[in-house]
Scaffold this motif. Structure first.
Motif, PDB file in Angstrom:
ATOM      1  N   GLU A 229       0.881  -1.093  -0.042  1.00  0.00           N
ATOM      2  CA  GLU A 229       0.015  -0.044  -0.040  1.00  0.00           C
ATOM      3  C   GLU A 229       0.750   1.230   0.048  1.00  0.00           C
ATOM      4  O   GLU A 229       1.867   1.349   0.796  1.00  0.00           O
ATOM      5  N   THR A 239      -3.750   0.894  -3.746  1.00  0.00           N
ATOM      6  CA  THR A 239      -2.996  -0.727  -3.732  1.00  0.00           C
ATOM      7  C   THR A 239      -1.844  -0.592  -4.702  1.00  0.00           C
ATOM      8  O   THR A 239      -2.089  -0.139  -5.887  1.00  0.00           O
ATOM      9  N   THR A 241       0.359  -2.347  -7.280  1.00  0.00           N
ATOM     10  CA  THR A 241      -0.072  -3.562  -7.915  1.00  0.00           C
ATOM     11  C   THR A 241       1.315  -4.129  -8.757  1.00  0.00           C
ATOM     12  O   THR A 241       1.245  -5.165  -9.475  1.00  0.00           O
TER      13      THR A 241
END
Length: 383
Positions: A229, A239, A241
């Protein structure tokens, strides 16, 4: 003495790299020095038009640096025959489509890397440019760093004998953005926006390894998202990724083994943000961004492992600095000057879109190796 005015479309220069390295330290610096001098005494004077989506940002940037041409209409800039070069430093996901438009408009192409988000798209750009007959180049800035130029001098002189291995450490701690602002843009940590350290850094490692030590033949890679995060430029949690660290091994021609760690989640305890340690039968060297130090076999000490006594060796002091013997200019600026000469008087420029595609290829294979947890060969690319 003639002045060759060259109109350059600069798309994406409101970003960090585009503003600092390409606009201020390259194009503006070239203008301030009076242009790029040619062998016959003529000079090339770049005349940029800043292109982007936010007119206020473009105008502010132009005002700060004495420029007059801005536009939010890329198509209009491409339609103007005065503009003969298209430069792209947008985010990776935006690059390929606009480079294709510029090729179709007959512009010479110079762009940041990665040239696209996948190998097929990068190869398409290289093919289109060759078919259109436009000159093209890709930024490969680390080749022009003082530390790497000194290292290249050692390689070319035969200092190392037979090169055995290379160890590369790159990275630093990028703050998460909650209690301190991050020093990199948030899209770097979103895969869907073209982020990820493998996509970002393997494009660099490909041209560094190919040009200094030998062609990359195979890769094994593990990527990790250590920080799941982060907080964006507006202070909003998101988030992560994309991978923020990669641990790779490359095999080069001649059997050279390269270990390369790339990380935005490490705290620096070395001489520089990037260090390259080369070991050979006749000597070793460690290069950073600006400095390089070496140790020849005749100066190599003979330590003996003994954990029961205080270490009697001061290993760091046993290396010799490699002198510069010249004045080093900004690496981005140096490559810009070479590309401008390539366009105007057709001097050689080997770092084209096909070379850029090799970087995308290595990133794709690194991601595939991580997913499949295995070694992968690196096929030769050709148009």
């Amino acid at each position: 003495m003639a002045i060759h005015q060259i109109g350059i479309i600069m798309n994406g220069v409101t970003g960090r790299m585009g503003t600092n390295q390409h606009l201020i330290r390259s194009i503006v610096a070239i203008r301030k020095q009076g242009g790029v001098e040619l062998p016959n005494g003529d000079k090339i004077m770049p005349d940029p038009i800043l292109v982007g989506r936010q007119e206020s940002k473009l105008q502010d940037l132009a005002d700060k640096h004495g420029l007059t041409r801005i536009s939010t209409d890329l198509d209009a800039a491409l339609a103007d025959p005065y503009n003969v070069i298209y430069f792209d430093s947008q985010t990776t996901v935006r690059r390929a489509a606009d480079v294709k438009k510029a090729i179709a408009a007959g512009k010479h192409i110079y762009c940041e890397k990665p040239t696209a988000t996948d190998l097929a798209s990068s190869m398409e750009l290289a093919r289109l440019a060759r078919e259109a007959g436009v000159k093209n180049g890709v930024v490969q800035d680390k080749l022009f760093l003082p530390g790497l130029l000194k290292l290249k001098r050692l390689v070319d002189s035969g200092f190392f004998g037979r090169i055995l291995s290379v160890r590369m450490e790159f990275g630093y701690w990028v703050f998460e953005g909650d209690w301190q602002p991050a020093q990199r843009p948030s899209w770097n940590y979103r895969k869907e926006d073209g982020g990820g350290i493998i996509v970002d850094m393997f494009a660099h490692w490909r041209y560094v390894l190919d040009n200094l030590f030998g062609e990359v033949k195979a890769v094994s890679c593990i990527g990790v998202t250590h920080i799941p995060e982060r907080w964006d430029e507006k202070g909003e949690r998101y988030t992560a990724t994309a991978d923020d660290a990669a641990y790779a091994t490359f095999e080069l021609e001649g059997g050279i083994v390269v270990q390369a760690n790339s990380s935005w989640t490490t705290r620096v305890n070395r001489d520089d943000l990037l260090t390259i340690h080369v070991d050979g039968t006749e000597g070793s060297a460690v290069a950073g961004l600006r400095d390089c130090k070496a140790q020849h076999r005749v100066h190599t000490p003979k330590p003996v492992w003994n954990p029961d006594i205080e270490n009697p060796f001061k290993f760091i002091e046993q290396w010799d600095e490699v002198p510069g013997n010249t004045v080093y200019d900004n690496g981005f600026k140096v490559q810009w000057e070479l590309f401008l000469k390539h366009v105007v008087i057709d001097t050689p420029f080997p770092w084209d879109l096909l070379e850029g595609a090799k970087g995308t290829q290595l990133a794709d294979l690194g991601l595939q190796s991580w997913e499949e947890r295995r070694w992968l060969d690196v096929p030769k690319l050709s148009l």
